[in-house]
Structure formats: structure tokens, C-alpha cells
Design a protein around this motif. Structure first.
Motif: not given
Length: 70
Positions: A9-14, A24-43, A57-58
Motif C-alpha cells: 500500500i502506497g500513499s501520496s498527497s500529490t 515501488v521505490a520503497r519496496a525496491a530498496v529491499t526487493i530486487s527485480g520487481i518487474y510488474h505492478v498491478e493496481v488493485s485498489d485506489i482510495s 493497493k498494488i
């Protein structure tokens, strides 16, 4: 190849796009090779009748390494 998909889950005021990018950027700090992201919910968080923060929610997918301890 074996893949793993995790929920984040990511959030932004922008913007919605910024919320996805930050997650994705935060997860990439500890997980290498993320190559696909699906947005499953927006609120949105609403304060005083205005959207103050977007939440997404991704599902992020990445390959599982062949060796556990490299």
C-alpha cells in the motif's frame, strides 16, 4: 522461473501515480527485480470536503532467486 507477488500500500498527497511510484521505490530498496505492478485498489482520504491523500493497493511481482544465500 519462480515468481512471487506481494501486496503493498502506497500513499501520496500529490497523485495516484506518485503513490504507486513511492510504493515501488520503497519496496525496491529491499526487493530486487520487481518487474510488474498491478493496481488493485485506489482510495482517497478526505478532510474538510477535499482529497488530502491518495492511497493505492498494488501487487508487485518479482523473480525468486535460485539460491537462498548469495
Amino acid at each position: 522461473m519462480v515468481e512471487k507477488t506481494i501486496d503493498l500500500i502506497g500513499s501520496s498527497s500529490t497523485s495516484i501515480e506518485d503513490a504507486v511510484s513511492l510504493a515501488v521505490a520503497r519496496a525496491a530498496v529491499t526487493i530486487s527485480g520487481i518487474y510488474h505492478v498491478e493496481v488493485s485498489d485506489i482510495s482517497a482520504v478526505v478532510e474538510d470536503g477535499l482529497v488530502s491523500r491518495w492511497k493505492v493497493k498494488i501487487k508487485a511481482t518479482f523473480p525468486v532467486k535460485d539460491r537462498v544465500h548469495e
